[in-house]
Design a protein around this motif. Structure first.
Motif, short mmCIF file in Angstrom:
data_model
loop_
_atom_site.label_atom_id
_atom_site.label_comp_id
_atom_site.label_asym_id
_atom_site.label_seq_id
_atom_site.Cartn_x
_atom_site.Cartn_y
_atom_site.Cartn_z
N ILE A 57 2.68 28.42 13.41
CA ILE A 57 2.53 28.33 14.86
C ILE A 57 2.71 26.91 15.37
O ILE A 57 3.27 26.67 16.42
CB ILE A 57 1.14 28.87 15.29
N VAL A 102 -4.64 30.42 18.32
CA VAL A 102 -4.32 31.63 17.55
C VAL A 102 -5.48 31.98 16.63
O VAL A 102 -5.87 33.14 16.51
CB VAL A 102 -3.03 31.42 16.73
N GLU A 147 3.57 38.77 18.19
CA GLU A 147 2.89 37.87 19.13
C GLU A 147 2.80 36.46 18.55
O GLU A 147 3.04 35.47 19.25
CB GLU A 147 1.49 38.40 19.46
N GLU A 148 2.46 36.37 17.27
CA GLU A 148 2.34 35.06 16.65
C GLU A 148 3.69 34.36 16.54
O GLU A 148 3.80 33.15 16.74
CB GLU A 148 1.69 35.19 15.27
N ASN A 167 6.23 34.77 18.56
CA ASN A 167 6.61 34.34 19.90
C ASN A 167 5.83 33.12 20.37
O ASN A 167 6.30 32.36 21.21
CB ASN A 167 6.42 35.48 20.90
N ASN A 168 4.64 32.92 19.80
CA ASN A 168 3.82 31.76 20.16
C ASN A 168 4.14 30.53 19.32
O ASN A 168 3.56 29.47 19.52
CB ASN A 168 2.34 32.10 20.02
#
Length: 340
Positions: A107, A114, A207-208, A210-211
């Motif tokens: 990330i 997160v 989601e991770e 994309n972050n």
């Protein structure tokens, strides 16, 4: 066990002002302390016990962790119970916490957010006595001159915890009781996560990704790989032609399943077709959760707890055929990861 805690609380700060190499306090945390914990726990062979005062120098907050091998074999990822001492040695926590290194690598910017979101999610999946274990933030008393990021990472990764003050370290029986209760919560969480739907897992991973700080193209390639599309699926199909167990060859009904788990793979391994098998959905579930594996020559390996369901699904234990050398390397990791 109580005497070990007191020993660290009393002597760690003076020890950390001296030479690190071969110091008895460092050895206490790496060896004697974790061994004393191991002796208390039933079915200790399902866990890995690790303790650290640092590697080449003293860490701000020493720790001793208990890892279920079905989750992780490294404190760098996954989730696990861990004793963490405050930097000022005014006390220590028994905390259900998370590995930091892998999520930090994945990330980068915003990784602590997160960790906090993961903690919130994991907390909803466990049952615990809120009077005994708190969901409040832990405070490791990081010093103003401490450069290490780890105390803040541990604080972000906390799921639930209990604090023990140096001024009032409980008696042995209370410490043992708390540890066994924490391990019971941990075991329930491991079981729950093993039954988590693939759809939810994929949603969390997407989601991770994309972050993360990857480029849009890199993000899409990894998302496609995780969802069984794009380059990874095509690469697997070029190597595997059917489900090894059911014999199903219509790829519309097969999942491109990673051999070395997605969460343990680097970006190259995530996209490597040799790190994949085409499996029927129910077979994929057993393989992905580590209930079955394969030997290099094609023998089906089945955990005792999965043998009944394997038979109920009319799956056959016949040899499924050998694997290529790259697949064998990934399968070796899978067998080791899931203790075959």
């Amino acid at each position: 066990m109580r005497s070990f805690f007191i020993n660290v609380l009393e002597h760690y700060i003076p020890a950390s002002q001296g030479n690190f190499t071969d110091h008895p306090i460092a050895d206490l945390l790496r060896n004697s302390f974790r061994k004393s914990i191991k002796d208390i726990i039933e079915e200790s062979d399902k866990y890995i016990f690790k303790g650290s005062a640092g590697q080449s120098r003293w860490v701000a907050c020493p720790w001793v962790a208990i890892l279920d091998v079905l989750v992780t074999k490294s404190t760098q990822d996954g989730y696990y119970p861990v004793y963490i001492f405050r930097e000022d040695m005014t006390g220590f926590y028994l905390t259900l916490n998370q590995g930091v290194t892998r999520v930090k690598q994945e990330i980068k910017k915003g990784y602590r957010n997160v960790l906090k979101k993961r903690a919130d999610s994991l907390r909803t999946q466990i049952n615990y006595d809120a009077q005994l274990f708190s969901s409040e933030n832990i405070d490791l008393r990081k010093g103003k001159n401490t450069k290490s990021h780890l105390p803040g990472d541990y604080e972000a990764g906390n799921i639930i915890s209990k604090f023990y003050s140096f001024a009032n370290v409980p008696q042995e029986d209370e410490l043992v009781r708390d540890l066994k209760l924490m391990l019971s919560i941990y075991s329930e969480l491991v079981a729950t996560k093993n039954l988590t739907s693939t759809a939810q897992e994929e949603k969390d991973v997407v989601e991770e990704i994309n972050n993360s700080e990857r480029t849009p193209t890199q993000k899409q390639r990894l998302i496609d790989a995780r969802l069984g599309q794009g380059k990874f699926r095509k690469s697997v199909v070029s190597i595997e032609k059917s489900c090894r167990i059911t014999g199903t060859s219509d790829i519309a009904f097969l999942i491109a399943s990673h051999i070395k788990p997605w969460s343990k793979s680097n970006d190259t391994e995530k996209l490597d077709g040799n790190n994949g098998l085409l499996l029927s959905p129910h077979v994929d579930k057993l393989f992905d959760k580590g209930f079955i594996s394969f030997s290099d020559n094609g023998e089906v390996l089945i955990k005792d707890e999965a043998k009944d369901i394997f038979k109920n699904w009319n799956l056959q234990e016949t040899n499924v055929g050998s694997f290529n050398k790259k697949q064998q390397e990934y399968l070796a990791y899978h067998r080791k990861q899931y203790r075959f």
